[in-house]
Design a protein around this motif. Structure first.
Motif, mmCIF file in Angstrom:
data_model
loop_
_atom_site.group_PDB
_atom_site.id
_atom_site.type_symbol
_atom_site.label_atom_id
_atom_site.label_comp_id
_atom_site.label_asym_id
_atom_site.label_seq_id
_atom_site.Cartn_x
_atom_site.Cartn_y
_atom_site.Cartn_z
ATOM 1 N N VAL A 182 79.682 58.249 -93.410
ATOM 2 C CA VAL A 182 80.630 58.302 -93.134
ATOM 3 C C VAL A 182 81.016 57.838 -91.743
ATOM 4 C CG1 VAL A 182 80.455 60.439 -93.976
ATOM 5 C CG2 VAL A 182 80.453 60.173 -91.823
ATOM 6 N N PRO A 183 82.269 56.616 -91.759
ATOM 7 C CA PRO A 183 82.941 55.638 -91.061
ATOM 8 C C PRO A 183 82.323 55.901 -89.284
ATOM 9 C CG PRO A 183 84.289 55.752 -92.341
ATOM 10 C CD PRO A 183 83.483 57.216 -93.048
ATOM 11 N N ALA A 184 82.461 57.457 -89.597
ATOM 12 C CA ALA A 184 82.492 57.784 -87.384
ATOM 13 C C ALA A 184 80.961 57.469 -87.375
ATOM 14 C CB ALA A 184 82.894 58.561 -87.097
ATOM 15 N N VAL A 185 79.693 57.248 -87.929
ATOM 16 C CA VAL A 185 78.274 56.776 -87.380
ATOM 17 C C VAL A 185 78.352 55.953 -87.912
ATOM 18 C CG1 VAL A 185 76.434 57.907 -88.651
ATOM 19 C CG2 VAL A 185 78.096 59.954 -88.760
ATOM 20 N N TYR A 186 79.122 55.423 -88.979
ATOM 21 C CA TYR A 186 78.388 53.651 -89.003
ATOM 22 C C TYR A 186 78.954 52.921 -88.011
ATOM 23 C CZ TYR A 186 78.870 54.468 -93.919
ATOM 24 O OH TYR A 186 78.587 55.081 -95.379
ATOM 25 N N ALA A 187 80.405 53.492 -87.120
ATOM 26 C CA ALA A 187 81.110 52.861 -86.124
ATOM 27 C C ALA A 187 79.914 52.896 -84.808
ATOM 28 C CB ALA A 187 82.354 53.990 -85.795
ATOM 29 N N GLN A 188 79.498 53.709 -84.299
ATOM 30 C CA GLN A 188 78.554 54.596 -83.809
ATOM 31 C C GLN A 188 77.140 53.077 -83.972
ATOM 32 O OE1 GLN A 188 77.255 58.131 -84.523
ATOM 33 N NE2 GLN A 188 78.334 59.373 -83.065
ATOM 34 N N ASP A 189 76.946 53.019 -84.695
ATOM 35 C CA ASP A 189 75.681 51.958 -85.684
ATOM 36 C C ASP A 189 75.956 50.726 -85.244
ATOM 37 O OD1 ASP A 189 74.157 53.934 -86.588
ATOM 38 O OD2 ASP A 189 74.661 53.103 -88.956
ATOM 39 N N VAL A 190 77.871 50.198 -85.333
ATOM 40 C CA VAL A 190 78.138 48.881 -84.445
ATOM 41 C C VAL A 190 78.504 48.797 -82.940
ATOM 42 C CG1 VAL A 190 80.237 47.271 -84.708
ATOM 43 C CG2 VAL A 190 79.215 48.799 -87.263
ATOM 44 N N LEU A 191 78.496 50.067 -82.592
ATOM 45 C CA LEU A 191 78.689 49.672 -81.380
ATOM 46 C C LEU A 191 77.374 49.369 -80.335
ATOM 47 C CD1 LEU A 191 81.371 52.227 -79.653
ATOM 48 C CD2 LEU A 191 80.854 49.951 -79.945
ATOM 49 N N LYS A 192 76.385 50.460 -81.038
ATOM 50 C CA LYS A 192 74.603 50.053 -80.808
ATOM 51 C C LYS A 192 73.613 48.576 -80.906
ATOM 52 C CE LYS A 192 70.379 52.131 -79.560
ATOM 53 N NZ LYS A 192 69.493 51.278 -79.789
ATOM 54 N N ALA A 231 64.504 33.843 -88.246
ATOM 55 C CA ALA A 231 65.117 32.689 -88.576
ATOM 56 C C ALA A 231 64.728 32.326 -90.117
ATOM 57 C CB ALA A 231 65.537 31.291 -87.460
ATOM 58 N N ILE A 232 66.225 32.173 -90.510
ATOM 59 C CA ILE A 232 66.821 31.926 -91.975
ATOM 60 C C ILE A 232 67.895 30.901 -92.441
ATOM 61 C CG2 ILE A 232 66.302 33.221 -93.982
ATOM 62 C CD1 ILE A 232 64.718 34.736 -93.402
ATOM 63 N N GLY A 233 67.479 29.663 -92.710
ATOM 64 C CA GLY A 233 68.210 29.605 -93.287
ATOM 65 C C GLY A 233 70.123 29.355 -93.056
ATOM 66 N N GLY A 234 69.991 29.005 -91.768
ATOM 67 C CA GLY A 234 71.582 28.477 -91.177
ATOM 68 C C GLY A 234 71.425 30.358 -90.538
ATOM 69 N N PHE A 235 70.523 31.481 -90.146
ATOM 70 C CA PHE A 235 71.494 32.315 -89.093
ATOM 71 C C PHE A 235 69.718 33.365 -89.310
ATOM 72 C CE2 PHE A 235 70.772 33.302 -93.977
ATOM 73 C CZ PHE A 235 70.558 35.087 -94.280
ATOM 74 N N GLU A 236 69.837 33.572 -87.912
ATOM 75 C CA GLU A 236 68.604 34.563 -87.325
ATOM 76 C C GLU A 236 68.898 36.030 -88.219
ATOM 77 O OE1 GLU A 236 68.519 34.608 -83.675
ATOM 78 O OE2 GLU A 236 67.275 32.485 -83.554
ATOM 79 N N GLU A 237 67.463 36.585 -88.475
ATOM 80 C CA GLU A 237 67.873 38.043 -88.838
ATOM 81 C C GLU A 237 67.141 39.087 -88.007
ATOM 82 O OE1 GLU A 237 64.651 38.487 -92.133
ATOM 83 O OE2 GLU A 237 66.141 38.426 -93.714
ATOM 84 N N ARG A 238 67.798 40.292 -87.712
ATOM 85 C CA ARG A 238 68.160 41.345 -86.610
ATOM 86 C C ARG A 238 67.887 42.129 -87.194
ATOM 87 N NH1 ARG A 238 68.554 37.852 -81.787
ATOM 88 N NH2 ARG A 238 69.363 36.167 -81.906
ATOM 89 N N VAL A 239 66.918 43.328 -86.428
ATOM 90 C CA VAL A 239 66.401 44.983 -86.639
ATOM 91 C C VAL A 239 66.255 45.489 -86.270
ATOM 92 C CG1 VAL A 239 65.199 46.171 -88.226
ATOM 93 C CG2 VAL A 239 65.029 43.656 -89.008
ATOM 94 N N ILE A 240 67.548 46.762 -85.193
ATOM 95 C CA ILE A 240 68.072 47.005 -84.167
ATOM 96 C C ILE A 240 67.134 48.064 -84.485
ATOM 97 C CG2 ILE A 240 69.076 45.627 -83.186
ATOM 98 C CD1 ILE A 240 71.452 48.150 -84.179
ATOM 99 N N ALA A 241 67.469 49.445 -84.003
ATOM 100 C CA ALA A 241 67.296 50.949 -84.509
ATOM 101 C C ALA A 241 68.500 51.558 -84.180
ATOM 102 C CB ALA A 241 66.218 51.356 -83.398
ATOM 103 N N THR A 242 68.851 51.942 -84.431
ATOM 104 C CA THR A 242 70.142 52.922 -84.425
ATOM 105 C C THR A 242 70.351 54.171 -83.595
ATOM 106 O OG1 THR A 242 70.033 54.307 -86.111
ATOM 107 C CG2 THR A 242 70.937 52.494 -86.763
ATOM 108 N N VAL A 243 71.124 54.967 -83.368
ATOM 109 C CA VAL A 243 70.640 55.867 -82.045
ATOM 110 C C VAL A 243 70.345 57.603 -82.317
ATOM 111 C CG1 VAL A 243 72.970 55.153 -80.336
ATOM 112 C CG2 VAL A 243 73.121 57.177 -82.455
#
Length: 299
Positions: free
Chosen positions: A89-99, A8-20
């Motif tokens: 590239v956007p296709a990989v970024y999109a996969q990251d967002v879904l993860k 938790a930091i100043g109004g938001f929580e920091e999240r770290v996840i692993a991509t595929v």
């Protein structure tokens, strides 16, 4: 970067996840002011930017009763750099967002995408349309102007440390000043801009907060070649509510493209932000009012 519990930091929580493919992906997670009023909002930044671009509007949206996630795409901010630049590239970024959505238990969200973030949103609409409830496309559409792309190609990837934060502010003003003409002499604006887009080094110098290899996609850029038409991607997105935000003096996203989008989606909401180029910060009164009205109408 370690994967683990949120911090938790100043109004938001920091999240770290692993991509595929095992990279660390960082995001800011702003909890909603209860009672919750709608689906979460996922904010996706532009090519050379990061989650700090949304540090003004993210808490405002959370105060409306919506959870807000603002991510750093791979190679930006606190997310890991990719050892293979071909993945920028956007296709990989999109996969990251879904993860990221899966890891944070978000089955569906409203998306706010600035520039590249809007392209990622359009790609997502073709990959996982049920994950998108509605979208705000900030100064981006299915066609992009060659002049704006040429300007971006001229500076992206040039990551050279500067002496201090004041020098960083001058550097971002030199590149972005034409997009914010009414802020030309606003020192506080440019210093805040620099702190959103740069990081401090151990020796006290300051540099842009992204992997210079993200410029790979512009290596073969040809200003004379017709820009790619992404209308099929927009049509996939257009099955849901869409708000188009355009900087009135943008060199990347033209009024003709807004008209084209409206032909494909007659019920699209849109707003022009006066005296702003690429791209609105979304806290400008016209932009923020449009976002407020749009969010009030969607899930």
């Amino acid at each position: 970067m370690d994967f683990g519990a949120p911090v938790a930091i100043g109004g938001f929580e920091e999240r770290v996840i692993a991509t595929v493919d095992g990279l660390a992906l960082y995001a800011r997670d702003y909890p909603p002011l209860l009672p919750q009023t709608g689906l979460p909002v996922i904010c996706l930044h532009g090519l050379t930017r990061n989650s700090r671009d949304f540090e003004v509007i993210a808490p405002r949206i959370a105060a409306l009763g919506r959870r807000v996630i603002a991510a750093d795409m791979r190679g930006r901010g606190q997310s890991a750099n990719d050892p293979d630049p071909a993945h920028y590239v956007p296709a990989v970024y999109a996969q990251d967002v879904l993860k990221l959505m899966d890891e944070l238990s978000i089955p569906k969200a409203v998306f706010i995408g600035t520039s590249m973030g809007g392209l990622i949103t359009m790609v997502l609409a073709t990959m996982a349309p049920d994950r998108i409830a509605a979208s705000v496309l900030n100064d981006v559409g299915p066609k992009l102007n060659a002049a704006g792309l040429a300007r971006i190609a001229g500076y992206v990837g040039h990551v050279v440390p500067v002496a201090d934060w004041n020098a960083a502010a001058e550097a971002v003003r030199a590149i972005n000043g034409s997009a914010y003409p009414e802020r030309a002499d606003d020192e506080a604006f440019w210093l805040a801009f620099a702190r959103r887009t740069h990081r401090a080094l151990d020796d006290g110098r300051v540099e842009l907060d992204y992997d210079p290899h993200i410029a790979l996609s512009f290596v073969d850029f040809d200003e004379e070649a017709p820009p790619t038409d992404l209308s099929p991607l927009f049509q996939a997105l257009a099955t849901k509510p869409v708000l188009s935000v355009r900087g009135a003096i943008s060199d990347l996203f033209g009024e003709d493209v807004v008209a084209h989008m409206r032909e494909l989606k007659p019920d699209m909401d849109s707003v022009n932000v006066e005296s702003i180029g690429h791209a609105p910060m979304l806290d400008e009164p016209e932009a923020w009012d449009a976002v407020l009205d749009f969010l009030a109408k969607v899930e």
